[in-house]
Design a protein around this motif. Structure first.
Motif, PDB file in Angstrom:
ATOM      1  N   CYS A  43      63.437  68.153  15.910  1.00 38.49           N
ATOM      2  CA  CYS A  43      63.775  67.038  16.690  1.00 38.49           C
ATOM      3  C   CYS A  43      63.284  67.521  18.260  1.00 38.49           C
ATOM      4  CB  CYS A  43      65.342  66.750  16.768  1.00 38.49           C
ATOM      5  SG  CYS A  43      65.671  65.800  15.422  1.00 38.49           S
ATOM      6  N   PRO A  87      70.052  60.052  18.501  1.00 37.10           N
ATOM      7  CA  PRO A  87      71.076  59.636  17.746  1.00 37.10           C
ATOM      8  C   PRO A  87      71.271  60.651  16.701  1.00 37.10           C
ATOM      9  CG  PRO A  87      69.810  57.708  17.967  1.00 37.10           C
ATOM     10  CD  PRO A  87      69.086  58.761  18.797  1.00 37.10           C
ATOM     11  N   LEU A  88      70.091  61.457  15.996  1.00 35.10           N
ATOM     12  CA  LEU A  88      70.554  62.419  15.098  1.00 35.10           C
ATOM     13  C   LEU A  88      71.082  63.713  15.757  1.00 35.10           C
ATOM     14  CD1 LEU A  88      69.832  62.945  12.283  1.00 35.10           C
ATOM     15  CD2 LEU A  88      67.470  63.475  12.780  1.00 35.10           C
ATOM     16  N   VAL A  91      74.726  63.479  15.881  1.00 29.58           N
ATOM     17  CA  VAL A  91      75.032  63.463  14.637  1.00 29.58           C
ATOM     18  C   VAL A  91      75.252  65.091  14.083  1.00 29.58           C
ATOM     19  CG1 VAL A  91      74.924  63.079  12.192  1.00 29.58           C
ATOM     20  CG2 VAL A  91      74.348  61.325  13.833  1.00 29.58           C
ATOM     21  N   TRP A 221      78.067  57.749  21.687  1.00 26.79           N
ATOM     22  CA  TRP A 221      77.858  59.193  21.440  1.00 26.79           C
ATOM     23  C   TRP A 221      79.001  59.786  20.708  1.00 26.79           C
ATOM     24  CZ3 TRP A 221      72.835  59.123  21.562  1.00 26.79           C
ATOM     25  CH2 TRP A 221      72.162  58.791  22.777  1.00 26.79           C
ATOM     26  N   LEU A 224      78.459  58.798  17.135  1.00 24.25           N
ATOM     27  CA  LEU A 224      77.580  59.292  16.422  1.00 24.25           C
ATOM     28  C   LEU A 224      78.039  60.741  16.031  1.00 24.25           C
ATOM     29  CD1 LEU A 224      74.613  58.177  18.378  1.00 24.25           C
ATOM     30  CD2 LEU A 224      74.801  57.784  15.881  1.00 24.25           C
ATOM     31  N   LEU A 279      71.366  52.383  19.212  1.00 21.52           N
ATOM     32  CA  LEU A 279      71.449  53.822  18.725  1.00 21.52           C
ATOM     33  C   LEU A 279      72.026  54.046  17.455  1.00 21.52           C
ATOM     34  CD1 LEU A 279      71.470  55.310  22.421  1.00 21.52           C
ATOM     35  CD2 LEU A 279      69.542  54.669  20.972  1.00 21.52           C
ATOM     36  N   GLY A 283      70.795  55.432  14.410  1.00 24.78           N
ATOM     37  CA  GLY A 283      71.298  56.796  13.663  1.00 24.78           C
ATOM     38  C   GLY A 283      71.802  56.656  12.404  1.00 24.78           C
ATOM     39  N   THR A 284      72.140  55.402  11.907  1.00 33.78           N
ATOM     40  CA  THR A 284      72.488  55.251  10.697  1.00 33.78           C
ATOM     41  C   THR A 284      71.344  55.181   9.857  1.00 33.78           C
ATOM     42  OG1 THR A 284      74.408  53.720  11.040  1.00 33.78           O
ATOM     43  CG2 THR A 284      73.496  53.350   8.900  1.00 33.78           C
ATOM     44  N   GLN A 286      68.510  57.015  10.237  1.00 31.99           N
ATOM     45  CA  GLN A 286      68.156  58.508  10.458  1.00 31.99           C
ATOM     46  C   GLN A 286      68.895  59.456   9.337  1.00 31.99           C
ATOM     47  OE1 GLN A 286      68.375  59.160  14.518  1.00 31.99           O
ATOM     48  NE2 GLN A 286      66.231  58.536  14.889  1.00 31.99           N
ATOM     49  N   VAL A 287      70.251  59.111   9.425  1.00 32.19           N
ATOM     50  CA  VAL A 287      71.225  60.108   8.674  1.00 32.19           C
ATOM     51  C   VAL A 287      70.924  59.582   7.156  1.00 32.19           C
ATOM     52  CG1 VAL A 287      73.554  60.458   8.040  1.00 32.19           C
ATOM     53  CG2 VAL A 287      73.047  60.129  10.399  1.00 32.19           C
TER      54      VAL A 287
END
Length: 458
Positions: A43, A87-88, A91, A221, A224, A279, A283-284, A286-287
Motif C-alpha cells: 500500500c 480504506p485498507l 482497516v 475512518w 474502517l 470509501l 474498503g469492503t 478490499q478486505v
C-alpha cells in the motif's frame, strides 16, 4: 388426519450436544502477521507511485509550473479504483491496534499509556519532517530565483499527506474506547458507525452542503478501523468464501451504481475530501479480496526475497509516507532547472511522451524516498521515554497534535504555518511524558505497530 407427534426424549447432560456460540472466539495473540505487513508495505508503494503520477513539472511562457497531472484526465478516475488504498490502511490500523492494545493491557499498560505510545510513534518522525520543511521553504522564499506561486504550490503539496497524521492519530486515540465497544457489541458498534456515515452523506447530498460531509472524518475512518477489529479476531475469515466474495462484488457494484448516479465522484481520491461512504464500499471490497487471498499472501510474505523489502518498509513506513512528496518536489525542481538551463521542454501530462517517462519517474521517486528512509528512518524506531498514565495528559497531547497538524494544513503549509504548528507538536510530545521518572512498565514503545499509516501488524 392429524398425526400425533411423538414426545421429545429428554437427554441426559452428558449426551447433550454443545450449542456452538454465534460469536467466534477471539484469536489468541500471536507473533507478527507477515501477510498483513506485506499488504501494508505494498500500500505504501502504491501511495508513492500515485503521488508520482499526480505531481509533475512543465514550462510555459512564465516559467516552470507544478502540475497536478490528472486534472481533467479521463484515465485517472478508473485508475483510482485500484490505487485508492486508504480504506485498507485504516482497516490494517484497527487490526494492528487491537493486538497492540491487548498485548499492552496484558503487560499492565493503561489506555493512556497506549495513546501516549501512539502519539510518540507518529509525531517524532512527523516533527522532523515539519522542522526541515519550514526552514527550507523560508530560505527558498527569501531568494529571487523561485516564483511565489511555485513556492506556494510546493508548500501545499508538501502538506498534503499531513491530513492522515491528524485523522489517524485521533482514531488511534479513540481505539481503547472503540475496542471496548467492539467487545461489548461487535456487530452493533460497526453498524452504528456505518449508519452514521451513510446518514451524513444523505444529508450532504440532500442539503447540497459539501462541508457537512466533514462529519465523516469520524464516522468513515472509525468504521474502517472497527472493521479491522473483526479482521484481527478472525470473524471475516470465518465467513464462507461465497459470502466474502459476494460481499466484495456487491460492494463494488453498489459503488459503481452510486458513482454513475452522481452520489459519489468516480475519482475515488476525491472521496477523501470530505470522506464519503464510498470509501466504506471500497474498503469492503478490499478486505474481501485480502481475506480470500490471505493464505497465498501469507505464503508469499514468508519468502526471503519478499520478507527483506517488506521489513525495510515496515520499519520506516511513517518516514516513507511523510518524505515521498518532498522527494518528488526536489525531483520537480530538478526538472524545472533542467528546463531553464537547457531549453528542453518537459512533455505535457497524458501525452505519449509523458507516459513513456512515467516508469522512470516513479522508479526515481521510490528509490529517492527509500534512500531518505534508509538515512533517517531509524528515528521512528527510537524507544519512547517513560509515558504518562494520566488520561488527561494523553488527551491534551492528542488535542495539541491534531490542532498543530490542522493549523499547518489550514494555513497552506507555508513557513509561518509550520512555525506556529510545530511548537504544538513539541508540546504534545512533552505532555505524554510521565510527570516524574518512573519505570516504563508495559510501555508500547518497542511495539512498532503505530509507526506507519496503517500500523505494523504484530
Amino acid at each position: 388426519m392429524v398425526t400425533a407427534t411423538p414426545p421429545l426424549r429428554r437427554m441426559s447432560p452428558r449426551h447433550r450436544r454443545p450449542v456452538p456460540s454465534r460469536r467466534p472466539a477471539p484469536r489468541p495473540l500471536t507473533g507478527r502477521d507477515r501477510g498483513i505487513e506485506l499488504v501494508r508495505a505494498l500500500c505504501i508503494v502504491v501511495i508513492v507511485s500515485l503521488h508520482a503520477l499526480q505531481l509533475g513539472v512543465t514550462a510555459d511562457a512564465s516559467g516552470a509550473v507544478l502540475d497536478y497531472t490528472p486534472a481533467g484526465a479521463a484515465w485517472y478516475p478508473p485508475l483510482t479504483w485500484f490505487l485508492q488504498v486508504m480504506p485498507l490502511f485504516f482497516v490494517i490500523g484497527g487490526f494492528a491496534g487491537l493486538h497492540a492494545r491487548r498485548r499492552g493491557a496484558a503487560r499492565g499498560t493503561t489506555a493512556a499509556g497506549f495513546v501516549a505510545g501512539r502519539v510518540h510513534r507518529l509525531l517524532v518522525p512527523a516533527l522532523l519532517s515539519i522542522l526541515t520543511a519550514g526552514p527550507v521553504l523560508a530560505l527558498l522564499g527569501a531568494g529571487d530565483g523561485i516564483a511565489p506561486q511555485i513556492l506556494a504550490d510546493a508548500a501545499a503539496r508538501y502538506g498534503q499527506p499531513l491530513w492522515f497524521l491528524g485523522v489517524f492519530l485521533a482514531c488511534q486515540a479513540l481505539l481503547p474506547a472503540m475496542l471496548a465497544a467492539h467487545e461489548r457489541a461487535p456487530r452493533r458498534s460497526l453498524a452504528a458507525l456505518v449508519a452514521a456515515a451513510v446518514l451524513v452523506d444523505a444529508l450532504r447530498v440532500a442539503g447540497g452542503v459539501e462541508a457537512f460531509g466533514y462529519l465523516n472524518l469520524a464516522a468513515v475512518w472509525l468504521a474502517l478501523q472497527q472493521a479491522g477489529f473483526h479482521l484481527a479476531e478472525g470473524r471475516i475469515d470465518a465467513l464462507p468464501r461465497s459470502v466474502r466474495a459476494g460481499a466484495g462484488i456487491g460492494a463494488l457494484v453498489l459503488l459503481a451504481v452510486a458513482c454513475a448516479a452522481g452520489v459519489f465522484s468516480p475519482d475515488l481520491v476525491e472521496n477523501l475530501n470530505p470522506p464519503t461512504s464510498a470509501l466504506l464500499l471500497l474498503g469492503t471490497a478490499q478486505v474481501a479480496v485480502f481475506s480470500l487471498l490471505r493464505p497465498q499472501i501469507t505464503a508469499l510474505a514468508a519468502h526471503p526475497r519478499v520478507a527483506a523489502p517488506t521489513e525495510f518498509v515496515s520499519a520506516r513506513a511513517m518516514t516513507i509516507y511523510l518524505w515521498n512528496l518532498p522527494v518528488l518536489l526536489v525531483m520537480a525542481a530538478a526538472g524545472a532547472l533542467l528546463t531553464a538551463s537547457t531549453g528542453l521542454e518537459m512533455p505535457a501530462p497524458s501525452t505519449a511522451a509523458w507516459w513513456i517517462g512515467r516508469p522512470l519517474w516513479i522508479a526515481l521517486a521510490l528509490l529517492g524516498t527509500a534512500a531518505v528512509a534508509a538515512v533517517i528512518g531509524g528515528l521512528e524506531r527510537r524507544p519512547m521515554p517513560p509515558a504518562t498514565d494520566s488520561p488527561a495528559r494523553a488527551a491534551q497531547a492528542v488535542l495539541l497534535a491534531v490542532l498543530g497538524v490542522g493549523l499547518v494544513l489550514a494555513a497552506g503549509s507555508g513557513p509561518l504555518a509550520i512555525a506556529l504548528g510545530a511548537p504544538l507538536l513539541v508540546l504534545a510530545l512533552l505532555r505524554i511524558r510521565a510527570a516524574a521518572p518512573v519505570a516504563s512498565v508495559g510501555s508500547d514503545a518497542p511495539d512498532a505497530s503505530a509507526a506507519a499509516p496503517a500500523g505494523l501488524a504484530r
